[in-house]
Each structure stands twice: as C-alpha cells, then as structure tokens.
Design an enzyme around this catalytic site. Structure first.
Site, PDB file in Angstrom:
ATOM      1  CB  CYS A  42      87.962  59.004  51.443  1.00 42.81           C
ATOM      2  SG  CYS A  42      87.166  58.215  50.086  1.00 42.81           S
ATOM      3  CB  CYS A  43      85.016  63.574  51.847  1.00 40.58           C
ATOM      4  SG  CYS A  43      83.623  62.590  52.174  1.00 40.58           S
ATOM      5  CB  CYS A  94      80.077  56.941  48.589  1.00 38.52           C
ATOM      6  SG  CYS A  94      80.658  58.591  47.652  1.00 38.52           S
ATOM      7  CB  CYS A 152      80.891  65.069  52.015  1.00 36.96           C
ATOM      8  SG  CYS A 152      79.820  66.082  51.191  1.00 36.96           S
TER       9      CYS A 152
HETATM   10  S1  SF4 Z   1      81.306  59.639  50.893  1.00 32.82           S
HETATM   11 FE1  SF4 Z   1      82.323  58.837  49.298  1.00 32.82          FE
HETATM   12  S2  SF4 Z   1      84.110  60.307  49.108  1.00 32.82           S
HETATM   13 FE2  SF4 Z   1      83.252  60.524  51.192  1.00 32.82          FE
HETATM   14  S3  SF4 Z   1      84.648  59.093  52.426  1.00 32.82           S
HETATM   15 FE3  SF4 Z   1      82.788  57.925  51.725  1.00 32.82          FE
HETATM   16  S4  SF4 Z   1      83.250  56.910  49.897  1.00 32.82           S
HETATM   17 FE4  SF4 Z   1      84.791  58.313  50.115  1.00 32.82          FE
END
Ligand code: SF4
Length: 264
Positions: A151-152, A234, A260
């Site tokens: 996701c990151c 996030c 991240c």
């Molecule tokens: S920090 Fe943001 S981009 Fe990273 S896993 Fe969590 S929701 Fe996804």
C-alpha cells in the site's frame, strides 16, 4: 464506516486541493537548470555532510538552495510546516511536495491548505496513480491491513519517485530524536536509490526545538498533536501514542513496520 464518511475521503481532498489551486500532477515539476551527474551529486553530498554537521538548520537550507536552485524541493507530511517555513525564509516560492495518499486525516489536509494560503511556497499535492476505490478494485479492500508495504509503495513511494523526477535534491524533516531508526540521520547525504541529494536540515533538532520554532514563527501545526498523536500519517495506520512510547510508536502499530519506505 462508509466510504463517504471516512476521514481521508478522496473526493473532499480533491475538492479542497482544487479549490486552493494546488497542483496535482503526474509529470515532473518544470526545472530551469540542467540536471547534475549522479557522481557529482554524490561528491557534493558527502562533502556537505561532513562540513555542515553541527551547522544551524537555516545554514543547511541555504546551502541547498544556493547549490541546487530550482532543482531543490522540500517534502512535507503536513504534520507541521516547520521545514517548509524554514526553507521559505531563504527561498521564497520553493516547491513543497505533499503526498496526498487519499487516506489522510482531514486535519492534515487542513494544514496543507493553510500552508498554501499563508506561506510563500508552492505546494505540489501529488496523488497516487490509483484512487483508493481503484486500488480496492485491483488489490482488494483495505490493502493497508493486509500488505502495508504494498500500500505504501502504491500510495507514497511511487508518487514520490514521480514527484522528485525534476529535482537533484530534496529536503525532509527527519529528526534523530524521533525513533531509533532515525538516530543516525545525516544532515546531508546521497540518496543512492534515487540518485539525488537528500537534505535533513533539522536532523539534530529536539522536540523542544521544534516547539520553540512553531511558537516563534506561528507555524501551522496539525491539530492532532493536541489530541495525543505523536506522529501523523494516514488515518488507517496511525493511532495515538501512549505515555513512555517514542513518538512514532503509533504508526503501523499492529505491524513490525516502522517506516513507509520513503526514507529507507
Ligand atoms: S501509511 Fe498510508 S499508504 Fe502506507 S499502508 Fe497505511 S494507508 Fe497505505
């Protein structure tokens, strides 16, 4: 929780960004000066890392501005605007890159909007290639719960690579005090993965230094700090910190993950 009521609702984020005229771009920022060779960048970074260690943050920022001109930018998570403010004192109009993941707290987007309104900087609000809904469709819902690294990568790392394409150097607000993984952060280093110089003007600052700067200059700061958050990312991956925890303990608290991927 419905998609409409989620704090990081991409629709409201888009409306907010468009209303302010923030640039959300999929192409590199225009750059007037020529790109430097990575070998030269590495040498510059290594020398400056030695010579600027212990220098005041403003002097480190000034060196970056004078060395790289419009091929230098600031990145900001909009937890606060200390770094953006500091650099704007020596480079009014400097580009400030913000990664708008579509999953930010509204308080974070409010800081971004306030920075764009109040500070003499050019905020570039960069979005991932996929909306949250498109990502849900391709990778399944709530990828952050199943595979936060992936996701990151999609929502932060790839957009940063794209955003930095037009620059030779970038500044980040990393501080050694924030966590054990940041304890050895240099003030200037060569980011070999990206082939760019990375500048960390406030690496040596303590939280007290940050607080004093915010008070001295009335710098925009995220409201969530007052509500018990020690570090802000996030919303799905950020919780309040508890007494005795380091400031980043509330990030990806259910995983081993501590970064991240932007600063590895
Ligand atoms: S920090 Fe943001 S981009 Fe990273 S896993 Fe969590 S929701 Fe996804």
């Amino acid at each position: 929780m419905s998609a409409r009521s989620e704090p990081g609702d991409p629709v409201s984020a888009l409306v907010s960004a468009v209303g302010l005229g923030l640039v959300d771009t999929s192409v590199p920022a225009p750059a007037g000066s020529a790109r430097r060779d990575p070998t030269e960048l590495r040498e510059l970074a290594e020398r400056a890392g030695r010579e600027l260690e212990g220098a005041p943050a403003l002097e480190i920022a000034r060196w970056a501005v004078e060395t790289f001109g419009d091929r230098f930018c600031v990145t900001s998570s909009m937890a606060d605007a200390v770094l953006a403010h500091l650099v704007s004192r020596v480079a009014p109009g400097v580009d400030v890159v913000f990664l708008d993941t579509g999953l930010h707290f509204p308080e974070t987007l409010a800081v971004r909007d306030e920075v764009a309104r109040r500070l003499p900087v050019n905020v570039r609000s960069i979005r991932p290639r996929l909306t949250v809904g498109q990502q849900d469709g391709e990778y399944g819902p709530r990828l952050f719960n199943k595979s936060p690294d992936e996701c990151c990568q999609l929502r932060k790392v790839e957009p940063l690579e794209r955003a930095l394409a037009g620059y030779d150097a970038w500044a980040a607000g990393l501080r050694r005090e924030e966590s054990p993984t940041r304890a050895n952060t240099p003030v200037v280093t060569f980011d070999a993965r990206r082939g760019k110089v990375k500048v960390n003007p406030i690496a040596a600052w303590t939280q007290a230094d940050v607080d004093a700067y915010i008070a001295r200059w009335n710098v925009p700061v995220n409201e969530l700090f007052r509500r018990g958050y020690g570090s802000i990312g996030c919303w799905p991956c950020t919780r309040r910190t508890r007494a005795g925890e380091d400031p980043r303990a509330g990030r990806w608290a259910m995983f081993e993950k501590t970064e991240c991927g932007l600063h590895l």
